[in-house]
Enzyme design. Sequence first.
Site, PDB file in Angstrom:
ATOM      1  N   ASP A 160       0.830  -1.201   0.000  1.00  0.00           N
ATOM      2  CA  ASP A 160       0.000   0.000   0.000  1.00  0.00           C
ATOM      3  C   ASP A 160       0.870   1.258   0.000  1.00  0.00           C
ATOM      4  O   ASP A 160       0.768   2.111   0.884  1.00  0.00           O
ATOM      5  CB  ASP A 160      -0.933  -0.020   1.214  1.00  0.00           C
ATOM      6  CG  ASP A 160      -1.949   1.115   1.174  1.00  0.00           C
ATOM      7  OD1 ASP A 160      -2.350   1.509   0.059  1.00  0.00           O
ATOM      8  OD2 ASP A 160      -2.316   1.608   2.253  1.00  0.00           O
ATOM      9  N   ASN A 413       7.080  -7.771   6.135  1.00  0.00           N
ATOM     10  CA  ASN A 413       5.907  -7.071   6.645  1.00  0.00           C
ATOM     11  C   ASN A 413       4.635  -7.773   6.190  1.00  0.00           C
ATOM     12  O   ASN A 413       4.412  -7.970   4.988  1.00  0.00           O
ATOM     13  CB  ASN A 413       5.873  -5.626   6.152  1.00  0.00           C
ATOM     14  CG  ASN A 413       4.647  -4.890   6.670  1.00  0.00           C
ATOM     15  OD1 ASN A 413       4.571  -4.539   7.838  1.00  0.00           O
ATOM     16  ND2 ASN A 413       3.661  -4.673   5.798  1.00  0.00           N
ATOM     17  N   GLU A 414       3.823  -8.164   7.161  1.00  0.00           N
ATOM     18  CA  GLU A 414       2.496  -8.747   6.941  1.00  0.00           C
ATOM     19  C   GLU A 414       2.488  -9.912   5.955  1.00  0.00           C
ATOM     20  O   GLU A 414       1.667  -9.976   5.031  1.00  0.00           O
ATOM     21  CB  GLU A 414       1.499  -7.670   6.505  1.00  0.00           C
ATOM     22  CG  GLU A 414       1.269  -6.612   7.579  1.00  0.00           C
ATOM     23  CD  GLU A 414       0.101  -5.689   7.276  1.00  0.00           C
ATOM     24  OE1 GLU A 414      -0.372  -5.678   6.125  1.00  0.00           O
ATOM     25  OE2 GLU A 414      -0.340  -4.985   8.202  1.00  0.00           O
ATOM     26  N   ASN A 467       0.786  -5.876  13.750  1.00  0.00           N
ATOM     27  CA  ASN A 467       0.052  -4.811  13.057  1.00  0.00           C
ATOM     28  C   ASN A 467      -1.434  -5.027  13.292  1.00  0.00           C
ATOM     29  O   ASN A 467      -1.975  -6.082  12.932  1.00  0.00           O
ATOM     30  CB  ASN A 467       0.332  -4.839  11.554  1.00  0.00           C
ATOM     31  CG  ASN A 467       1.771  -4.512  11.204  1.00  0.00           C
ATOM     32  OD1 ASN A 467       2.579  -4.195  12.075  1.00  0.00           O
ATOM     33  ND2 ASN A 467       2.096  -4.572   9.923  1.00  0.00           N
ATOM     34  N   TYR A 469      -5.486  -2.974  13.473  1.00  0.00           N
ATOM     35  CA  TYR A 469      -6.288  -1.787  13.159  1.00  0.00           C
ATOM     36  C   TYR A 469      -7.705  -1.909  13.711  1.00  0.00           C
ATOM     37  O   TYR A 469      -8.666  -1.586  13.040  1.00  0.00           O
ATOM     38  CB  TYR A 469      -6.312  -1.558  11.640  1.00  0.00           C
ATOM     39  CG  TYR A 469      -4.972  -1.133  11.092  1.00  0.00           C
ATOM     40  CD1 TYR A 469      -4.598   0.208  11.076  1.00  0.00           C
ATOM     41  CD2 TYR A 469      -4.068  -2.072  10.608  1.00  0.00           C
ATOM     42  CE1 TYR A 469      -3.364   0.603  10.577  1.00  0.00           C
ATOM     43  CE2 TYR A 469      -2.836  -1.687  10.110  1.00  0.00           C
ATOM     44  CZ  TYR A 469      -2.487  -0.345  10.100  1.00  0.00           C
ATOM     45  OH  TYR A 469      -1.258   0.047   9.612  1.00  0.00           O
ATOM     46  N   TYR A 473     -10.286  -0.818  10.506  1.00  0.00           N
ATOM     47  CA  TYR A 473     -10.786  -1.825   9.569  1.00  0.00           C
ATOM     48  C   TYR A 473     -11.742  -2.796  10.245  1.00  0.00           C
ATOM     49  O   TYR A 473     -12.570  -3.428   9.584  1.00  0.00           O
ATOM     50  CB  TYR A 473      -9.617  -2.592   8.948  1.00  0.00           C
ATOM     51  CG  TYR A 473      -8.707  -1.738   8.100  1.00  0.00           C
ATOM     52  CD1 TYR A 473      -9.195  -1.049   6.999  1.00  0.00           C
ATOM     53  CD2 TYR A 473      -7.357  -1.608   8.407  1.00  0.00           C
ATOM     54  CE1 TYR A 473      -8.361  -0.260   6.219  1.00  0.00           C
ATOM     55  CE2 TYR A 473      -6.515  -0.814   7.635  1.00  0.00           C
ATOM     56  CZ  TYR A 473      -7.021  -0.148   6.547  1.00  0.00           C
ATOM     57  OH  TYR A 473      -6.195   0.644   5.780  1.00  0.00           O
ATOM     58  N   GLU A 505       2.272  -1.474  13.867  1.00  0.00           N
ATOM     59  CA  GLU A 505       1.375  -0.609  13.099  1.00  0.00           C
ATOM     60  C   GLU A 505       0.035  -0.504  13.811  1.00  0.00           C
ATOM     61  O   GLU A 505      -0.539  -1.521  14.215  1.00  0.00           O
ATOM     62  CB  GLU A 505       1.123  -1.136  11.682  1.00  0.00           C
ATOM     63  CG  GLU A 505       2.277  -0.997  10.721  1.00  0.00           C
ATOM     64  CD  GLU A 505       1.897  -1.422   9.306  1.00  0.00           C
ATOM     65  OE1 GLU A 505       0.692  -1.370   8.958  1.00  0.00           O
ATOM     66  OE2 GLU A 505       2.804  -1.801   8.535  1.00  0.00           O
ATOM     67  N   LYS A 569      -3.147   8.070   6.968  1.00  0.00           N
ATOM     68  CA  LYS A 569      -2.969   7.676   8.364  1.00  0.00           C
ATOM     69  C   LYS A 569      -1.844   8.438   9.059  1.00  0.00           C
ATOM     70  O   LYS A 569      -1.565   8.200  10.237  1.00  0.00           O
ATOM     71  CB  LYS A 569      -2.722   6.173   8.469  1.00  0.00           C
ATOM     72  CG  LYS A 569      -3.928   5.316   8.102  1.00  0.00           C
ATOM     73  CD  LYS A 569      -3.692   3.854   8.402  1.00  0.00           C
ATOM     74  CE  LYS A 569      -4.896   3.009   8.030  1.00  0.00           C
ATOM     75  NZ  LYS A 569      -5.130   2.958   6.575  1.00  0.00           N
TER      76      LYS A 569
END
Length: 605
Positions: A160, A413-414, A467, A469, A473, A505, A569
């Site tokens: 992203d 990452n992720e 991470n 949210y 989300y 995150e 963000k």
Amino acid sequence: MLKPRSTPTRELVNLDGLWRFAVATTTDGEPWTGPLDTRLEAPVPASYNDLFTDSAIRDHVGWVWYQRQVRVPRGWAGERVVLRFDAATHGAKVYVGDVLVAEHVGGYTPFEADVTEHVRPGEEFRLTVGVNNELTNRTIPPGSITVTQDGRRKQTYLHDFYNYAGLARSVWLYCKPAVHIDDITIVTGIDGADETVGTVEYSVETNSPAAVRVRALDADGMEVAAGEGANGTLRITDVKLWRPGAACLYDLVVEARGDDGEVVDTYTEPFGVRTVEVRGTQFLINGEPFYFTGFGKHEDSPVRGKGHDDAYLVHDFQLMEWIGANSFRTAHYPYAEEVMEFADRHGIVVIDETAAVGLNLAVESGLLGTPPRPTFSDDTFNDDTRAAHAQAIRELISRDKNHPSVVMWCIANEPASNEEGAREYFEPLVALTRKLDPTRPVTYAAVMFATHENDRIADLFDVLCINRYYGWYIATGDLATAEAYLEGDLRGWAEKFGKPIMMSEYGADTQPGLHSVWDTPWTEEYQVAYLEANHRAFDRIDAFIGEHVWNFADFQTANGIHRVGGNKKGVFTRERLPKAAAHALRARWTSLNDRKPAHGDDHRS
């Protein structure tokens, strides 16, 4: 790989500036064989995407070409002449005249070409560089390319942030002696019996046999230790440690000597004496518990894209100091070496990350509504992907191993760490990372889909970076539910793995200037309330060691209905203006920093 430096035996010429520029579709098949036929010029360092008004250039998929004339200083006769590229996103071919002298894949780490046999001191040569922005399942980061009905090539990817491309970092021409120092590795410690004594293990590689002498100099240039031989350990009495917020650097002056004892090459490598350790659920720097406050960041600014800019470097670090941040993660790729050196000098702690972002096809399914595909398979991310990932780890550690600011390697990452095949993919990469650098902890950043119940790789790592949210989300606009979800999630990880946990995150998109008295997503008030809900949950978890907000500043992303003008963000706008959340974070983080813990105490208590 040693960064080019000016020393008594080495000189360098910076090749930044305006280069001739063309996309491959406007050139002949071999544009390096003569002057580039173009009216366009592009600055180096800078991404090329936002420079021009032609959308065909911004959206181009494939090769672009840079070209300029370069004069070799006439005093370099008898020296090795080297071209150095700090980065080329994502692949490169380098031509001196008509000769291909270097190829490289990987957009965020440096590469070199010894061009001694192709140039002459005092004369000019034509330097042509091809840069390719294509991402596939064999690149890190990965992506895919499709062809539209009208014949256009289209790049898609799962990360992203915008796929900026070009020569976004500096280019150098430098010389070094025929017999020279190739590499230096420094590992520091504190004498267990005497904490006032620092130990400096060093290893020096030369391109051919040579006697080696090393000297450690303090900040005033005074010699504090010396040694002979390519490998050894120095002891610095009354050592001044490198500490977060209070950086102290030494210089290791390395000399290679000929048979007659004459110095044939010398190179100076800055270093700081400090230790890093994970003990139980604590993260220790110099034996003292450390709590991370800061951000995931991006190399991103208007017009320049990912082009390195010293003005933004200084200003961004000033804003981090103002807000009380003591650290950041290089999300989601290695940053410019100037950034790492600045962190070294100013005592900012860094989690250093590879460009392995997007190894998760569940994200693709969720965003596009397509049937799920396995992330790890022969047809998706496979042995070739892992080989590229391994090379990215090698190049990251080779470049950044001597930076005292770097306290942890983040190798992805992720990723789809909850899917079948994840352990087979990651276990060799973790082993490689530990082999290359056994002194630093290793981590990865876990995606929302990966929980303490289904994650297949968390036990391989030293620190759990999560991470999450909740409130954005998931449970959007319902912060009470979000806080409860988050606390339960974190407790699950803590109880199962018994490792330090940090939030790598958490964040909420925020349109600056949008306000409400209610918990309304996208407002500045909601971003503040969202962060406060997260912080209440963090403070109830004993194993918790830090918080990195996503993101430091708004940044550009690919076009689409999921993002309007990029990712919002940031607690600062893309132009680095503070949102309300910046002031709220400043109040929390400066308060945390004011609570100076005694040795071994949890500074949040």
